[in-house]
Motif scaffolding. Structure first.
Motif, PDB file in Angstrom:
ATOM      1  N   LYS A  71       4.877  -2.071   1.663  1.00  0.00           N
ATOM      2  CA  LYS A  71       5.579  -2.163   0.396  1.00  0.00           C
ATOM      3  C   LYS A  71       4.671  -1.475  -0.628  1.00  0.00           C
ATOM      4  O   LYS A  71       4.961  -0.730  -1.611  1.00  0.00           O
ATOM      5  N   ALA A  72       3.254  -1.630  -0.465  1.00  0.00           N
ATOM      6  CA  ALA A  72       2.348  -0.954  -1.279  1.00  0.00           C
ATOM      7  C   ALA A  72       2.478   0.520  -1.086  1.00  0.00           C
ATOM      8  O   ALA A  72       2.460   1.239  -2.038  1.00  0.00           O
ATOM      9  N   ARG A  73       2.509   1.159   0.068  1.00  0.00           N
ATOM     10  CA  ARG A  73       2.518   2.482   0.278  1.00  0.00           C
ATOM     11  C   ARG A  73       3.922   2.944  -0.406  1.00  0.00           C
ATOM     12  O   ARG A  73       3.980   4.070  -0.896  1.00  0.00           O
ATOM     13  N   ASP A  74       4.992   2.222  -0.131  1.00  0.00           N
ATOM     14  CA  ASP A  74       6.298   2.796  -0.647  1.00  0.00           C
ATOM     15  C   ASP A  74       6.348   2.798  -2.218  1.00  0.00           C
ATOM     16  O   ASP A  74       6.732   3.780  -2.837  1.00  0.00           O
ATOM     17  N   ILE A  75       5.592   1.781  -2.876  1.00  0.00           N
ATOM     18  CA  ILE A  75       5.595   1.891  -4.440  1.00  0.00           C
ATOM     19  C   ILE A  75       4.763   3.133  -4.918  1.00  0.00           C
ATOM     20  O   ILE A  75       5.216   3.637  -5.984  1.00  0.00           O
ATOM     21  N   LEU A  76       3.714   3.659  -4.060  1.00  0.00           N
ATOM     22  CA  LEU A  76       2.929   5.006  -4.452  1.00  0.00           C
ATOM     23  C   LEU A  76       4.084   6.039  -4.627  1.00  0.00           C
ATOM     24  O   LEU A  76       3.728   7.129  -5.352  1.00  0.00           O
ATOM     25  N   ALA A  77       5.455   6.266  -3.949  1.00  0.00           N
ATOM     26  CA  ALA A  77       6.222   7.017  -4.134  1.00  0.00           C
ATOM     27  C   ALA A  77       6.346   7.523  -5.842  1.00  0.00           C
ATOM     28  O   ALA A  77       6.795   8.547  -6.062  1.00  0.00           O
ATOM     29  N   ALA A  78       6.499   6.524  -6.696  1.00  0.00           N
ATOM     30  CA  ALA A  78       6.635   6.609  -7.925  1.00  0.00           C
ATOM     31  C   ALA A  78       5.480   7.407  -8.721  1.00  0.00           C
ATOM     32  O   ALA A  78       5.680   7.472  -9.977  1.00  0.00           O
ATOM     33  N   LEU A  79       4.386   7.293  -8.027  1.00  0.00           N
ATOM     34  CA  LEU A  79       3.257   8.138  -8.566  1.00  0.00           C
ATOM     35  C   LEU A  79       3.389   9.646  -8.406  1.00  0.00           C
ATOM     36  O   LEU A  79       3.782  10.084  -7.369  1.00  0.00           O
ATOM     37  N   PRO A  80       2.966  10.334  -9.348  1.00  0.00           N
ATOM     38  CA  PRO A  80       2.785  12.089  -9.025  1.00  0.00           C
ATOM     39  C   PRO A  80       1.716  12.275  -7.888  1.00  0.00           C
ATOM     40  O   PRO A  80       0.969  11.614  -7.484  1.00  0.00           O
ATOM     41  N   ASP A  81       2.007  13.200  -7.036  1.00  0.00           N
ATOM     42  CA  ASP A  81       1.447  13.799  -5.898  1.00  0.00           C
ATOM     43  C   ASP A  81      -0.190  14.118  -6.406  1.00  0.00           C
ATOM     44  O   ASP A  81      -0.236  14.899  -7.456  1.00  0.00           O
ATOM     45  N   SER A  82      -1.121  13.417  -5.825  1.00  0.00           N
ATOM     46  CA  SER A  82      -2.476  13.814  -6.209  1.00  0.00           C
ATOM     47  C   SER A  82      -3.371  13.503  -5.064  1.00  0.00           C
ATOM     48  O   SER A  82      -3.066  12.581  -4.214  1.00  0.00           O
ATOM     49  N   ARG A  83      -4.698  14.041  -5.042  1.00  0.00           N
ATOM     50  CA  ARG A  83      -5.661  13.496  -4.122  1.00  0.00           C
ATOM     51  C   ARG A  83      -5.807  12.001  -4.403  1.00  0.00           C
ATOM     52  O   ARG A  83      -6.172  11.420  -3.275  1.00  0.00           O
ATOM     53  N   ALA A  84      -5.863  11.676  -5.398  1.00  0.00           N
ATOM     54  CA  ALA A  84      -5.930   9.993  -5.578  1.00  0.00           C
ATOM     55  C   ALA A  84      -5.009   9.133  -5.032  1.00  0.00           C
ATOM     56  O   ALA A  84      -5.115   8.046  -4.235  1.00  0.00           O
ATOM     57  N   ARG A  85      -3.757   9.655  -5.141  1.00  0.00           N
ATOM     58  CA  ARG A  85      -2.599   8.871  -4.571  1.00  0.00           C
ATOM     59  C   ARG A  85      -2.861   8.907  -2.945  1.00  0.00           C
ATOM     60  O   ARG A  85      -2.627   7.915  -2.362  1.00  0.00           O
ATOM     61  N   ASP A  86      -3.170  10.154  -2.371  1.00  0.00           N
ATOM     62  CA  ASP A  86      -3.539  10.267  -1.198  1.00  0.00           C
ATOM     63  C   ASP A  86      -4.790   9.301  -0.587  1.00  0.00           C
ATOM     64  O   ASP A  86      -4.336   8.444   0.302  1.00  0.00           O
ATOM     65  N   ALA A  87      -5.352   8.935  -1.472  1.00  0.00           N
ATOM     66  CA  ALA A  87      -6.660   7.974  -1.050  1.00  0.00           C
ATOM     67  C   ALA A  87      -6.005   6.772  -1.000  1.00  0.00           C
ATOM     68  O   ALA A  87      -6.254   5.755  -0.290  1.00  0.00           O
ATOM     69  N   LEU A  88      -5.153   6.403  -2.071  1.00  0.00           N
ATOM     70  CA  LEU A  88      -4.477   5.016  -2.242  1.00  0.00           C
ATOM     71  C   LEU A  88      -3.539   4.711  -0.996  1.00  0.00           C
ATOM     72  O   LEU A  88      -3.363   3.534  -0.426  1.00  0.00           O
ATOM     73  N   LEU A  89      -2.879   5.710  -0.617  1.00  0.00           N
ATOM     74  CA  LEU A  89      -2.110   5.677   0.916  1.00  0.00           C
ATOM     75  C   LEU A  89      -2.757   5.303   1.708  1.00  0.00           C
ATOM     76  O   LEU A  89      -2.511   4.488   2.681  1.00  0.00           O
ATOM     77  N   GLU A  90      -4.033   5.938   1.843  1.00  0.00           N
ATOM     78  CA  GLU A  90      -4.976   5.717   3.040  1.00  0.00           C
ATOM     79  C   GLU A  90      -5.416   4.406   3.224  1.00  0.00           C
ATOM     80  O   GLU A  90      -5.704   3.639   3.930  1.00  0.00           O
ATOM     81  N   LEU A  91      -5.940   3.907   1.741  1.00  0.00           N
ATOM     82  CA  LEU A  91      -6.242   2.419   1.287  1.00  0.00           C
ATOM     83  C   LEU A  91      -5.290   1.362   1.846  1.00  0.00           C
ATOM     84  O   LEU A  91      -5.570   0.284   2.711  1.00  0.00           O
ATOM     85  N   SER A  92      -3.912   1.826   1.578  1.00  0.00           N
ATOM     86  CA  SER A  92      -3.021   0.695   1.966  1.00  0.00           C
ATOM     87  C   SER A  92      -2.978   0.805   3.780  1.00  0.00           C
ATOM     88  O   SER A  92      -2.687  -0.446   4.427  1.00  0.00           O
ATOM     89  N   ALA A  93      -2.796   1.954   4.139  1.00  0.00           N
ATOM     90  CA  ALA A  93      -2.662   1.745   5.727  1.00  0.00           C
ATOM     91  C   ALA A  93      -3.835   1.312   6.388  1.00  0.00           C
ATOM     92  O   ALA A  93      -3.882   0.475   7.358  1.00  0.00           O
ATOM     93  N   ARG A  94      -5.014   1.334   5.831  1.00  0.00           N
ATOM     94  CA  ARG A  94      -6.221   0.763   6.394  1.00  0.00           C
ATOM     95  C   ARG A  94      -6.487  -0.791   6.036  1.00  0.00           C
ATOM     96  O   ARG A  94      -7.075  -1.321   7.072  1.00  0.00           O
ATOM     97  N   SER A  95      -5.827  -1.325   5.201  1.00  0.00           N
ATOM     98  CA  SER A  95      -5.970  -2.626   4.647  1.00  0.00           C
ATOM     99  C   SER A  95      -5.799  -3.427   5.962  1.00  0.00           C
ATOM    100  O   SER A  95      -6.477  -4.470   5.881  1.00  0.00           O
ATOM    101  N   VAL A  96      -4.891  -3.309   6.645  1.00  0.00           N
ATOM    102  CA  VAL A  96      -4.479  -4.179   7.683  1.00  0.00           C
ATOM    103  C   VAL A  96      -5.417  -4.172   9.029  1.00  0.00           C
ATOM    104  O   VAL A  96      -5.402  -5.055   9.658  1.00  0.00           O
ATOM    105  N   HIS A  97      -6.192  -3.164   9.067  1.00  0.00           N
ATOM    106  CA  HIS A  97      -6.824  -3.027  10.474  1.00  0.00           C
ATOM    107  C   HIS A  97      -8.359  -2.941  10.177  1.00  0.00           C
ATOM    108  O   HIS A  97      -9.014  -2.469  11.106  1.00  0.00           O
ATOM    109  N   ARG A  98      -8.713  -3.707   8.919  1.00  0.00           N
ATOM    110  CA  ARG A  98      -9.959  -3.914   8.815  1.00  0.00           C
ATOM    111  C   ARG A  98     -10.864  -5.183   9.591  1.00  0.00           C
ATOM    112  O   ARG A  98     -10.032  -5.908   9.989  1.00  0.00           O
ATOM    113  N   SER A  99     -11.944  -4.959   9.858  1.00  0.00           N
ATOM    114  CA  SER A  99     -12.683  -6.058  10.698  1.00  0.00           C
ATOM    115  C   SER A  99     -13.888  -6.724   9.541  1.00  0.00           C
ATOM    116  O   SER A  99     -14.480  -7.256  10.304  1.00  0.00           O
ATOM    117  N   SER A 100     -13.965  -6.313   8.584  1.00  0.00           N
ATOM    118  CA  SER A 100     -14.996  -7.025   7.529  1.00  0.00           C
ATOM    119  C   SER A 100     -14.380  -6.952   6.169  1.00  0.00           C
ATOM    120  O   SER A 100     -13.470  -6.454   5.889  1.00  0.00           O
TER     121      SER A 100
END
Ligand code: GRG
Length: 327
Positions: free
Chosen positions: A298-327
């Motif tokens: 859901k978080a990833r899909d919401i980011l489509a509303a934001l303009p394309d940018s390096r920061a948005r890419d980092a937010l996409l990565e953050l949402s992908a990583r959030s489920v696979h953390r171990s700490s």
């Protein structure tokens, strides 16, 4: 002719540089004329932490084109509020390990720890005022109020094996997702974004925070104390009915269900290995991870509303990583 070797210039991620600026603000604003405050506040802050909430402020404000120095101040504010809640939470839960170290309450006692939490919390409000925007105060006053409500709701739910999944979700949205939501929303507020973008940022933060707490509750059953830097099994010890247990009870045989109910009512950890086996066998851990994945999607899909940018890419990565953390 051979070219002379050029020593490679290390590539520094701009967000890491910005996070270093946040660290500078954190260290400066921690100071107090009272030595014990300095000592305890520095003890907990120097242990680090993942600094996810300040990262949300920085990335969302950058994604919307804001690069003023107020973003460092507000990033430090959300980390101070987060740290105040951790200090208070460890007292409430009687926890002994946090960020891989003895908790402040274990070393300095409950009274000093609660009071230093109050210092950090009120310092955060002094810093907010310095940004001179009523909307910032409004967002954070509302968020901290909801966090406190969430913690009290959780207290009321302790030892209740009949808690509904909906009521469990309400607690995690209040106690954890609300600060993620506020951090992300502040990025939009700083950037002067319109209502639609502010709501999108807030929804991104809320989904990320919900995913984050679902994984936190999962790791309390399948993580390792070394990696987490806090004791696993604490939720069961406190009789906290989290999603892994609620789902395991729905799926287990009657005798197994009774074992889990008994452990929640009495806050018993002696049966933790048996309960872990049930939680695993019934697929409750996988189902909890799947619920977190839905929020991260859901978080990833919401980011489509934001303009394309390096920061948005980092937010996409953050949402992908959030489920696979171990700490
Ligand atoms: C002071 C406003 C205020 C409220 C007090 C005690 C309390 C009410 C609220 C506690 C809320 C709480 C501790 C929720 C859990 C949030 C959570 C998952 C914390 C762990 O966050 P991480 O993993 O921690 O980001 P690090 O150590 O990485 O910073």
């Amino acid at each position: 002719m051979l070219e002379s070797p050029v020593s490679p210039t290390p590539v520094v991620d701009p967000i890491d540089l910005a996070m270093q600026q946040v660290d500078v603000v954190i260290r400066e604003r921690l100071s107090s004329r009272v030595a014990l405050i300095d000592q305890i506040a520095r003890y907990i802050v120097s242990a680090g932490g993942k600094r996810i909430r300040p990262r949300l402020v920085l990335l969302l404000s950058e994604a919307l084109g804001f690069e003023g120095p107020e973003r460092f101040e507000l990033a430090a504010v959300v980390e101070f509020i987060h740290t105040a809640t951790l200090l208070h939470d460890d007292v409430v839960d009687e926890s002994s390990l946090r960020r891989g170290r003895a908790t402040a309450n274990a070393i300095f006692g409950n009274a000093a720890t609660v009071l230093v939490g109050d210092f950090l919390y009120s310092r955060a409000f002094q810093m907010m005022v310095s940004v001179n925007r009523m909307r910032v105060l409004e967002v954070l006053a509302d968020a901290t109020n909801v966090i406190a409500e969430g913690e009290v709701l959780q207290l009321m739910n302790m030892h209740d094996p009949d808690l509904s999944v909906e009521d469990y979700l309400q607690v995690i949205r209040f106690k954890t997702a609300k600060l993620f939501e506020a951090s992300a929303r502040l990025g939009a507020v700083l950037a002067g974004a319109d209502e639609r973008l502010e709501v999108a940022c807030a929804s991104y933060g809320r989904a990320m925070g919900t995913a984050f707490q679902l994984v936190d509750d999962l790791l309390d059953y399948e993580g390792s104390t070394d990696q987490l830097g806090k004791n696993v099994g604490d939720d069961l010890r406190e009789g906290k009915p989290t999603l892994p247990l609620l789902l395991a009870m729905e799926r287990a045989e009657p005798a197994e269900r009774e074992l889990i109910r008994h452990a929640i009512v009495h806050g018993e950890v002696q049966k933790l290995p048996d309960i872990l086996a049930i939680v695993r066998r019934t697929g409750a851990l996988d189902a909890t991870r799947a619920a977190a994945q839905l929020e991260a999607d859901k978080a990833r899909d919401i980011l489509a509303a934001l303009p394309d940018s390096r920061a948005r890419d980092a937010l996409l990565e953050l949402s992908a990583r959030s489920v696979h953390r171990s700490s």
